[in-house]
Design an enzyme around this catalytic site. Structure first.
Site, PDB file in Angstrom:
ATOM      1  N   CYS A  41       0.837  -1.200   0.000  1.00 18.27           N
ATOM      2  CA  CYS A  41       0.000   0.000   0.000  1.00 18.27           C
ATOM      3  C   CYS A  41       0.869   1.247   0.000  1.00 18.27           C
ATOM      4  O   CYS A  41       2.098   1.171  -0.011  1.00 18.27           O
ATOM      5  CB  CYS A  41      -0.943   0.012   1.201  1.00 18.27           C
ATOM      6  N   CYS A  44       3.479   1.561   2.653  1.00 22.36           N
ATOM      7  CA  CYS A  44       4.691   0.778   2.367  1.00 22.36           C
ATOM      8  C   CYS A  44       5.659   1.604   1.520  1.00 22.36           C
ATOM      9  O   CYS A  44       6.858   1.681   1.807  1.00 22.36           O
ATOM     10  CB  CYS A  44       4.341  -0.508   1.622  1.00 22.36           C
ATOM     11  N   ASP A 452       8.610  27.017 -33.166  1.00 23.40           N
ATOM     12  CA  ASP A 452       9.715  27.366 -34.047  1.00 23.40           C
ATOM     13  C   ASP A 452       9.259  27.114 -35.493  1.00 23.40           C
ATOM     14  O   ASP A 452       8.280  26.399 -35.725  1.00 23.40           O
ATOM     15  CB  ASP A 452      10.916  26.487 -33.680  1.00 23.40           C
ATOM     16  N   ASP A 651      13.240  22.171 -32.640  1.00 23.05           N
ATOM     17  CA  ASP A 651      14.090  21.010 -32.917  1.00 23.05           C
ATOM     18  C   ASP A 651      15.565  21.357 -33.074  1.00 23.05           C
ATOM     19  O   ASP A 651      16.382  20.467 -33.276  1.00 23.05           O
ATOM     20  CB  ASP A 651      13.609  20.294 -34.188  1.00 23.05           C
ATOM     21  N   ASP A 655      17.160  26.317 -30.270  1.00 24.60           N
ATOM     22  CA  ASP A 655      15.908  26.263 -29.522  1.00 24.60           C
ATOM     23  C   ASP A 655      16.131  25.787 -28.088  1.00 24.60           C
ATOM     24  O   ASP A 655      15.222  25.885 -27.260  1.00 24.60           O
ATOM     25  CB  ASP A 655      14.915  25.300 -30.195  1.00 24.60           C
TER      26      ASP A 655
END
Length: 762
Positions: A41, A44, A452, A651, A655
């Site tokens: 649980c 734990c 971009d 990408d 950036d």
């Protein structure tokens, strides 16, 4: 001009071992994820996490109940995993630190064996609980009924012995969990019933009947066991995405030996530099480069692109992709944990094991819930004993047991991580890699998205449309210098120009070559200095335009072309127009993003006219042009100061600063490694249409978390007082412990089932 770098298709990287330099000392900090066994649980998970965090040399520890894994950052000079394993074993759990393939197989075998054992024990407990329940409710007056129920309840208690063993281990170390509640409630009911069976006269002498509650103890254990079994099955479904990814990895490989002989080996025996044979229909086992032969390869399971890709000499291939109809040999380069597929699997595993910010509050509540409930149960017994009349002790004991049974820390503990696991898994299946739970949770708040241009909105494959030279400048030498300069640049636009002149120009030796980020590149030949780049580079160096070339450049830019200038130190010698087609799904993706209530901006290093034309075609109303990398980050910061939650998709290398600044950063998967490392999400296939999918996924996940937490809290807030008997003075209602046990089991199952609904939402 939009200066970006495209360094291949890397889906994402997760560093598990990394050097970190501190101001005071240099230490090699290791971050690893270890499976944890024995947890039942949320308490734990909290116990394991707090124990790990207290160890000397551990900088960070997070334990996820749903994935049953601990993520630990530690200093190997201070502590080793074996020491962590020992301390976790001492409190009743186990930390699996062996990372060998054999250990992984043994762990899988252990998990299967554990599930089968749990299933057998549950079935036996249910079979014994049924007659126990019938005798207690229907056949109470049969001879020796108490002894028969004792005989039926005892093996059920033995079948549920794990509750008592774990509860005792945790109690010895001052902690508590669901095992504590179950063992206390059923143990008290069982022992009390034995006393009443053996010494009924004690109660008769006090004018009371000697009741037994063997059915409460036995049926509660059977129902809790059933709940845990169903919970295990549901939790297994939450990690189906990982299983699918792991299933892409072949187990064997055909290696070409130096003698030319082809032999089959286990994939673990492959080393970088080995020559591998791939036949039609086979999965590619590791990452590498094709040396001989050619074939089309289906990479859809990694990139999401449905069209097979031609692979021939010099082309890269990736583990898990499927060869179509040709045969080829390739040189292994990245093996084992270094392959792109392994990186994706590792990233998804770590993301599924990470914690959302809301989980911190839940952990605190779960940590105090069990001790608080034990206290409430004792108070319940005391109040009933004092104010309950002649049967006060009996009813108080029954209510105490019911309070212990009905409390469910599991529902709270599973509410967030199960939803996160399903959400991140569904993202992986849709080629959206999410680095951590925080990103998934935060994306639902995003109200501004900055896009971009090159490689994000456009295909990132520019081509030369037009080139115009100034009078008398179209000479072989100038073409050679332009070609040589552009060959030295890594920018995709420069690559397009170099490719255009590949057959009509040759390289010349250049000196003092300098790349100017976001502007262009320059170099010297002989006594002259030459420049290639955007108009800003020309202006910065005082280079003049001829009227004809300037008018042409303006015309091309208004038609959405990108213009590169080539010049010596005095004047522009040539202007070149390049175009980069808008991706097919860009306009539709932008429309969907805006429908979700997210404002969209286009930011680019390109000129204003080109930016305006591209923004218009994509349906973007706002844009920023001629932006340096620092300008992009500054623009995001200005939006954040206005209270906006910002997203950035890009990408290129330029950036990375903006991605690191944004609240939610999205790398387009065919971009640079640096951009991907800086981003919290990676779109593997570079499809812009996956961004609105990611936003909807985030919103659905957060909605599911809120639903789970609401019902988990409400369940405990309503269930505990009713179990204590608050309704008894009003209508005489007392909750039966067996009903409480069933409700407790149902609460955890409902939370996990609600999370699994995420798989089927759009």
């Amino acid at each position: 001009m939009d200066k970006e770098e495209n360094n291949g298709n890397r889906a994402g990287s997760t560093v598990t071992e990394s050097p970190e330099a501190g101001k005071e000392s240099d230490r090699r900090i290791i971050r690893k994820q270890f499976p944890v066994t024995g947890m039942s649980c949320a308490s734990c998970a909290s116990n394991v996490e707090s124990t790990l965090s207290k160890q000397s040399g551990v900088l960070f520890a997070a334990v996820n109940l749903a994935s049953e894994a601990a993520t630990v950052e530690y200093d190997p000079e201070v502590v080793q995993p074996t020491a962590l394993k020992e301390v976790i074993s001492s409190i009743g759990y186990d930390l699996i630190t062996d990372e060998s393939e054999k250990a992984k197989e043994e762990l899988e075998s252990l998990q299967v064996k554990r599930y089968r054992t749990m299933r057998l024990r549950t079935l036996l407990a249910l079979v014994l609980a049924l007659p126990l329940l019938l005798i207690s409710m229907v056949f109470m007056k049969i001879p020796y009924s108490h002894f028969i129920m004792w005989a039926l309840a005892t093996p059920i208690m033995w079948l549920g012995r794990s509750f008592f063993i774990n509860g005792w281990k945790q109690a010895r170390h001052g902690s508590a969990s669901m095992d504590t509640l179950v063992s206390l409630s059923t143990g008290i009911a069982y022992l009390f019933s034995i006393f009443n069976t053996l010494f009924p006269q004690f109660w008769v002498n006090h004018g009371l009947e000697a009741h037994v509650y063997f059915e409460a103890a036995g049926v509660v254990i059977a129902l809790v066991q059933l709940g845990k079994l169903l919970e295990e099955r549901a939790k297994a479904n939450t990690s189906s995405a990982i299983k699918k990814l792991i299933g892409l990895q072949p187990r064997t490989v055909f290696k070409v030996l130096p003698s030319g002989e082809v032999r089959e080996f286990l994939i673990s025996k492959v080393k970088p530099g080995d020559l591998i044979l791939v036949r039609p229909g086979e999965k590619i086992p590791v990452d590498g480069t094709v040396r001989e032969g050619s074939s089309y390869v289906d990479e859809s399971m990694i990139t999401g692109e449905p069209v097979p890709v031609l692979k021939e000499g010099g082309y890269g291939v990736f583990a898990g992709t499927i060869n179509q109809n040709g045969t080829f040999r390739f040189v292994a380069e990245k093996v084992g944990a270094e392959t792109m597929l392994s990186g994706i699997i590792r990233l998804v595993q770590e993301a599924q094991g990470s914690k959302a910010p809301v989980q911190k509050l839940v952990d605190k509540v779960s940590g105090i819930l069990v001790p608080a409930v034990v206290g409430i149960s004792v108070v319940t017994l005391g109040v009933w004993w004092i104010f309950g009349g002649e049967n006060g002790f009996i009813q108080g004991l029954l209510s105490m047991i019911t309070v212990l049974v009905i409390t469910c820390p599991c529902a709270l503990g599973l509410a967030t991580p199960t939803a996160i696991m399903v959400g991140i898994g569904k993202g992986a299946e849709n080629n959206i890699l999410i680095k951590d739970a925080e990103a998934l949770e935060l994306a639902h708040k995003m109200n501004v998205l900055i896009l971009d241009k090159t490689g994000t909105l456009t295909e990132g494959k520019p081509s030369v449309n037009n080139i115009e030279w100034s009078e008398g400048a179209d000479t072989e030498l100038n073409r050679n210098i332009l070609f040589s300069l552009e060959k030295l640049s890594e920018h995709p636009l420069a690559g397009a120009v170099a490719g255009h002149f590949m057959d009509s120009a040759g390289e010349v030796p250049l000196t003092e070559v300098e790349s100017v980020t976001g502007k262009g590149i320059s170099g010297s030949y002989g006594k002259s200095r030459y420049f290639t780049g955007g108009s800003r580079l020309m202006n910065d160096n005082g280079i003049s335009f001829g009227r004809r070339l300037l008018d042409l450049a303006d015309k091309w830019e208004s038609e959405a072309g990108t213009v590169i200038c080539f010049a010596d130190s005095r004047m522009v010698l040539a202007v070149i127009s390049l175009s980069d087609k808008l991706k097919e799904d860009s306009a539709e993706a932008v429309r969907q993003i805006r429908e979700l209530g997210v404002e969209v901006y286009l930011v680019t290093g390109d000129n204003r006219k080109t930016a305006e034309a591209v923004a218009a075609r994509a349906g973007i109303g706002a844009f920023r042009a001629e932006m340096m990398p620092s300008d992009k980050a500054g623009f995001i910061e200005s939006l954040q100061k206005e209270g906006k939650v910002t997203g950035m998709a890009g990408d290129g290398i330029n950036d990375s600063q903006a991605l690191a600044t944004a609240d939610v950063s999205i790398a387009m998967g065919k971009g640079s490694d640096i951009a991907i490392d800086a981003a919290k999400m990676t779109i593997i296939s570079s499809k812009l249409s996956l961004i609105p999918v990611a936003i909807r996924l985030s919103r659905n996940t957060v909605r599911t978390i809120r639903q789970n937490l609401f019902w988990a809290f409400i369940y405990n807030l309503i269930g505990i007082p009713i179990a204590a008997g608050v309704l008894y003075p009003l209508n005489g209602f007392l909750l039966n412990p067996m009903i409480a046990g069933a409700a407790m089991a149902l609460s955890s199952i409902s939370v996990v089932s609600n999370s699994l609904r995420l798989k089927y939402t759009d």
